[in-house]
Design a protein around this motif. Structure first.
Motif, mmCIF file in Angstrom:
data_model
loop_
_atom_site.group_PDB
_atom_site.id
_atom_site.type_symbol
_atom_site.label_atom_id
_atom_site.label_comp_id
_atom_site.label_asym_id
_atom_site.label_seq_id
_atom_site.Cartn_x
_atom_site.Cartn_y
_atom_site.Cartn_z
ATOM 1 N N ILE A 141 9.505 53.862 57.420
ATOM 2 C CA ILE A 141 10.252 52.634 57.163
ATOM 3 C C ILE A 141 9.719 51.999 55.881
ATOM 4 C CG2 ILE A 141 10.908 50.378 58.073
ATOM 5 C CD1 ILE A 141 10.341 51.425 60.870
ATOM 6 N N TYR A 142 10.519 52.048 54.824
ATOM 7 C CA TYR A 142 10.111 51.499 53.527
ATOM 8 C C TYR A 142 8.766 52.053 53.076
ATOM 9 C CZ TYR A 142 13.827 48.054 54.297
ATOM 10 O OH TYR A 142 15.037 47.451 54.530
ATOM 11 N N LEU A 189 17.301 52.797 63.413
ATOM 12 C CA LEU A 189 16.557 52.740 62.151
ATOM 13 C C LEU A 189 17.082 53.778 61.161
ATOM 14 C CD1 LEU A 189 12.959 52.235 63.578
ATOM 15 C CD2 LEU A 189 14.183 50.632 62.099
ATOM 16 N N ARG A 248 20.092 52.598 59.560
ATOM 17 C CA ARG A 248 19.803 51.546 58.580
ATOM 18 C C ARG A 248 19.156 52.108 57.317
ATOM 19 N NH1 ARG A 248 20.017 46.339 60.559
ATOM 20 N NH2 ARG A 248 18.488 45.643 59.008
ATOM 21 N N HIS A 301 16.479 54.472 57.118
ATOM 22 C CA HIS A 301 15.103 54.943 57.198
ATOM 23 C C HIS A 301 15.070 56.402 57.648
ATOM 24 C CE1 HIS A 301 14.130 50.788 56.516
ATOM 25 N NE2 HIS A 301 14.808 50.424 57.598
ATOM 26 N N ALA A 333 15.327 47.431 66.359
ATOM 27 C CA ALA A 333 15.289 48.099 65.054
ATOM 28 C C ALA A 333 14.995 47.098 63.944
ATOM 29 C CB ALA A 333 16.608 48.820 64.792
ATOM 30 N N VAL A 334 15.655 45.936 63.984
ATOM 31 C CA VAL A 334 15.436 44.912 62.961
ATOM 32 C C VAL A 334 14.012 44.363 63.056
ATOM 33 C CG1 VAL A 334 16.122 42.629 62.157
ATOM 34 C CG2 VAL A 334 17.861 44.297 62.816
ATOM 35 N N GLU A 368 11.634 46.914 61.677
ATOM 36 C CA GLU A 368 11.825 46.958 60.223
ATOM 37 C C GLU A 368 11.087 45.806 59.555
ATOM 38 O OE1 GLU A 368 15.793 48.090 57.936
ATOM 39 O OE2 GLU A 368 15.765 45.975 58.491
ATOM 40 N N ALA A 386 7.317 46.317 59.615
ATOM 41 C CA ALA A 386 6.861 47.222 58.560
ATOM 42 C C ALA A 386 6.788 46.502 57.215
ATOM 43 C CB ALA A 386 7.783 48.432 58.470
ATOM 44 N N MET A 387 7.801 45.683 56.924
ATOM 45 C CA MET A 387 7.782 44.932 55.671
ATOM 46 C C MET A 387 6.641 43.919 55.657
ATOM 47 S SD MET A 387 11.789 44.324 54.668
ATOM 48 C CE MET A 387 12.269 43.555 56.207
#
Length: 312
Positions: free
Chosen positions: A144-145, A166, A169, A171, A272-273, A276, A279-280
């Motif tokens: 993820i990112y 994910l 989206r 990933h 999932a959000v 996400e 991870a950010m």
């Protein structure tokens, strides 16, 4: 731990086999590469015969300065029953004495066109990855990112469904259900999928789906460094969950401590959000930006300011 044979090095690094073909199936048991400089001078007291032996320009030049009797003695003592192979770097000419001794003893004599330091670094990295400590964990690994997120939790909690969302989206899926993990160096964990279920997701009610076929090659990765763990658990109304993010839990896998966050699962939560964003937020923390600590400091300053006003 995977078995590595001399034949694997020949194929991996495109080495030229000069002599000793009968010994290409010898097993390599250590990742260390030895340069037998002292042995060329006649000191064999601590000769690491079970390692790959690498002869560079220095060793070969010194060998040519020896007498014929010394050359024969040194080479015979280098080629033991447990020596997996001898590599000549820089594409140099292989001494005839070494070719004959390797052929007689069944020790593969190989040649590489690369510089000595390049041969050492490449072979060492390859062998260390093969001999790295290994384990397997039930979970899902997603990129993820650029953050390798290992999603864990009891069976049926929704790990695979979250991974599918994910992937939708943008990933990338690394492994579902079973994550094979090897430890490289002292603080690095690399995760990958077992070959049998690579690129596959199991969704209850749908069955097995091929992520790469459905979403393209950009939706999958073969391996990824694991940097954080997200544990999914069913919502427990009697349990106190962290609401500020100040608590920093960890999960130990082999010798490595990884930051772990626990996310409670209940209807209406978009997992999932949340993952996400987690991870950010992890990336921001590594850059020195911690929203929870900043809020805590502002709150402390506000309380102190109110106390000062009250005292006045």
């Amino acid at each position: 731990m995977a078995k590595v044979r001399t034949k694997d090095l020949i194929e991996r690094f495109n080495l030229e086999l000069i002599a000793g073909k009968n010994g290409i199936h010898r097993e390599i048991v250590k990742s260390d590469i030895s340069r037998p400089g002292l042995e060329m001078a006649g000191y064999f007291k601590h000769y690491a015969a079970e390692r790959i032996q690498l002869l560079g320009k220095t060793e070969v030049s010194f060998f040519y300065d020896l007498s014929d009797e010394m050359k024969t003695d040194r080479i015979k003592r280098l080629c033991t029953d447990v020596t997996p192979g001898i590599v000549i770097s820089r594409g140099m000419e292989v001494p005839q004495e070494l070719i004959e001794a390797g052929q007689n003893a069944g020790v593969p004599i190989m040649r590489s066109p690369l510089k000595t330091t390049s041969v050492i670094s490449r072979m060492t990295n390859y062998l260390e990855s093969k001999f790295a400590p290994f384990t397997a964990i039930h979970g899902v690994l997603v990129d993820i990112y650029g953050v390798g997120v290992l999603i864990t939790g009891q069976s049926g909690v929704g790990k695979s469904e979250t991974a599918l969302e994910l992937v939708k989206r943008g990933h990338r899926l690394v492994a579902d259900d079973s994550v094979e993990i090897r430890q490289e160096d002292f603080d690095t964990l690399i995760g990958n999928s077992p070959p049998l279920i690579e690129h596959l997701l199991e969704i209850r009610g749908l069955g097995i789906i091929d992520v790469m076929t459905l979403f393209g090659a950009g939706a999958v990765r073969s391996h990824k460094r694991i940097t954080m763990v997200i544990n999914l658990e069913l919502w427990d109304k009697d349990k106190q969950y962290d609401r500020l993010g100040l608590d920093e839990d960890t999960m130990k896998i082999m010798d490595v401590e990884l930051p772990q966050a626990t996310i409670p699962v209940r209807p209406g939560r978009n997992l999932a959000v949340i993952i996400e964003v987690a991870a950010m937020n992890f990336r921001l923390k590594r850059m020195g930006i911690n929203a929870a600590k900043d809020f805590s400091q502002r709150l402390t300053q506000m309380i102190d300011s109110d106390d000062d006003k009250f005292e006045e």
